[in-house]
Scaffold this active site. Structure first.
Site, PDB file in Angstrom:
ATOM      1  N   HIS A  82      12.498  52.249   9.007  1.00 50.06           N
ATOM      2  CA  HIS A  82      13.515  52.289   7.939  1.00 50.06           C
ATOM      3  C   HIS A  82      14.692  53.173   8.342  1.00 50.06           C
ATOM      4  CE1 HIS A  82      10.527  55.372   6.683  1.00 50.06           C
ATOM      5  NE2 HIS A  82      11.567  56.064   6.302  1.00 50.06           N
ATOM      6  N   CYS A 167      13.581  29.719 -16.697  1.00 45.77           N
ATOM      7  CA  CYS A 167      12.569  29.817 -17.762  1.00 45.77           C
ATOM      8  C   CYS A 167      13.088  29.159 -19.042  1.00 45.77           C
ATOM      9  CB  CYS A 167      12.258  31.288 -18.037  1.00 45.77           C
ATOM     10  SG  CYS A 167      13.781  32.221 -18.247  1.00 45.77           S
TER      11      CYS A 167
HETATM   12  C1  LIG Z   1      16.992  30.554  -9.763  1.00 44.26           C
HETATM   13  C2  LIG Z   1      18.491  30.330  -9.868  1.00 44.26           C
HETATM   14  C3  LIG Z   1      19.178  30.786  -8.635  1.00 44.26           C
HETATM   15  C4  LIG Z   1      18.722  28.830 -10.049  1.00 44.26           C
HETATM   16  O1  LIG Z   1      20.091  28.609 -10.230  1.00 44.26           O
HETATM   17  C5  LIG Z   1      19.039  31.066 -11.099  1.00 44.26           C
HETATM   18  O2  LIG Z   1      18.385  30.616 -12.270  1.00 44.26           O
HETATM   19  C6  LIG Z   1      18.842  32.557 -10.966  1.00 44.26           C
HETATM   20  O3  LIG Z   1      19.522  33.202 -10.196  1.00 44.26           O
HETATM   21  N1  LIG Z   1      17.875  33.095 -11.695  1.00 44.26           N
HETATM   22  C7  LIG Z   1      17.602  34.499 -11.555  1.00 44.26           C
HETATM   23  C8  LIG Z   1      17.144  34.994 -12.858  1.00 44.26           C
HETATM   24  C9  LIG Z   1      15.674  35.129 -12.846  1.00 44.26           C
HETATM   25  O4  LIG Z   1      15.121  35.694 -11.943  1.00 44.26           O
HETATM   26  N2  LIG Z   1      15.054  34.567 -13.926  1.00 44.26           N
HETATM   27  C10 LIG Z   1      13.689  34.742 -14.153  1.00 44.26           C
HETATM   28  C11 LIG Z   1      13.176  34.171 -15.252  1.00 44.26           C
HETATM   29  S1  LIG Z   1      14.181  33.216 -16.272  1.00 44.26           S
END
Ligand SMILES: CC(C)(CO)[C@@H](O)C(=O)NCCC(=O)N/C=C\S
Length: 197
Positions: A82, A167
């Protein structure tokens, strides 16, 4: 043509946005298709991040994890990975930075290779972070406090964006687009990285 050499250290943590890692790495390696750039990349991953991307699609030898650190230090006199990575890097970008690692950084925890690098960081060098988390996590009051702490230290945020998240929630929390991150890094390379070979 005078080349710009730059050592990029990419950190990746356990947000689902880590699925974009191969795309980001390819975008950054594409800089080298232009005569003027000589960009070298190393990736430091957390264990949780590994759930979201396929290591097989990454170039050989680019990925470093906690085992890499422990396997490389056996006895006094061996390099401490690191610390070597902090010296090697010209710029560090953590994309995505999940809520957990954001909290650990803000509180000074260093229990894996990535947080040991940030805990030993050389503040004369740029460190950029791309938060990504569920929008409910983003709106939790502790998030703003942790982001403010990192900014107080001089780290630079590439802010999350509003999207329909995986989600099903819609709101701020999605990682900035890969193009945005790559373009930001490109501008920084021109600014901070040494000219000449
Ligand atoms: C996955 C992606 C890149 C698809 O466009 C986008 O949704 C994103 O950056 N999500 C990150 C947010 C996250 O971690 N949500 C976890 C639960 S909702």
């Amino acid at each position: 043509m005078e080349k710009v050499s730059c050592n990029l250290l990419i950190g990746v943590t356990g947000s689902v946005a880590a699925l974009k890692l191969p795309l980001l790495i390819q975008s950054l390696l594409d800089f080298n298709k232009e005569e003027r750039y000589n960009v070298k990349i190393k990736i430091v991953t957390t264990e949780n991040a590994k759930h979201f991307y396929d290591t097989a699609v990454l170039p050989e030898g680019i990925l470093l994890d906690d085992n890499t650190e422990w396997n490389s230090w056996k006895n006094r006199g061996d390099p401490v990975m690191h610390i070597e990575l902090v010296k090697w890097a010209d710029i560090m970008v953590i994309a995505p930075l999940d809520a957990n690692t954001l909290a650990k950084m803000a509180q000074g925890f260093c229990d894996n290779l990535l947080t040991c690098v940030t805990r030993a960081w050389d503040f004369s060098k740029p460190l950029l972070f791309c938060p990504a988390m569920n929008t409910k996590m983003w709106h939790h009051p502790v998030t703003a406090r942790h982001i403010a702490t990192l900014k107080e230290w001089g780290h630079t945020e590439i802010p999350p964006i509003k999207k329909l998240l995986i989600c099903g929630d819609t709101g701020i929390g999605a990682m900035a687009e890969v193009d945005t991150i790559a373009q930001t890094i490109r501008e920084l390379i021109d600014e901070v990285c040494k000219k000449g070979n």
